[in-house]
Design a protein around this motif. Structure first.
Motif: not given
Length: 179
Positions: A37-42
């Protein structure tokens, strides 16, 4: 070879938007599977994928179906690399430790942020290999050994490049501060 690939080979600046429009959802789906769920990493990984496509487009030869597969492979492996880098990072890392400090003055917080931005700009002024080594080491958390494998050089060579780069950055930053 279809027109999109030919334009990528010629480094047509507008073609990247078309590639993102055409394949953005596909890349995002692949990256989300690995990094959720890591939106920044995505988001960072998706940007990195399209940057790699832009840089390495000359390596691709084939048709439109092969191009989509090629993009999928790049997205998959970049997402896996990002996932591994995140796993190797310490779990509790504050992005802006000075902000969490009760005693920090707003002026010192702004000054520290400006210094970090200036440092990043100076890193971008290094030669391409040193830039990549610094970014892998200090922004993505790769070890010296992993960086050595990526660049196919010795670990000592990575350490030397980091040392010389730090000296150069320190010299440039101190010169700028004293101006």
């Amino acid at each position: 070879m279809f027109a999109l690939i030919e334009r990528l080979h010629k480094k047509d600046e507008f073609v990247l938007r078309e590639v993102i429009h055409a394949y953005g959802g596909y890349v995002k789906a692949i990256v989300i599977k690995v990094l959720q769920p890591n939106q920044t990493a995505i988001e960072e990984c998706i940007n990195d994928v399209f940057h790699i496509i832009w840089q390495k487009s000359y390596q691709f030869t084939g048709n439109e179906d092969d191009f989509k597969k090629w993009i999928g492979v790049i997205a998959k492996y970049k997402a896996i690399d990002t996932y591994r880098a995140l796993q190797n990072k310490p779990k509790t890392t504050e992005l802006f430790p000075s902000i969490s400090s009760v005693n920090a003055l707003p002026e010192s917080i702004v000054e520290e942020k400006l210094q970090k931005e200036q440092l990043f700009i100076k890193i971008l002024g290094l030669n391409k290999t040193d830039q990549e080594i610094f970014l892998l080491k200090y922004y993505l958390g790769y070890s010296n050994g992993e960086i050595a494998e990526i660049f196919d050089i010795s670990k000592a060579a990575v350490e030397n490049r980091l040392y010389r780069g730090k000296l150069k950055l320190k010299e440039e930053m101190s010169w700028e501060v004293s101006r």
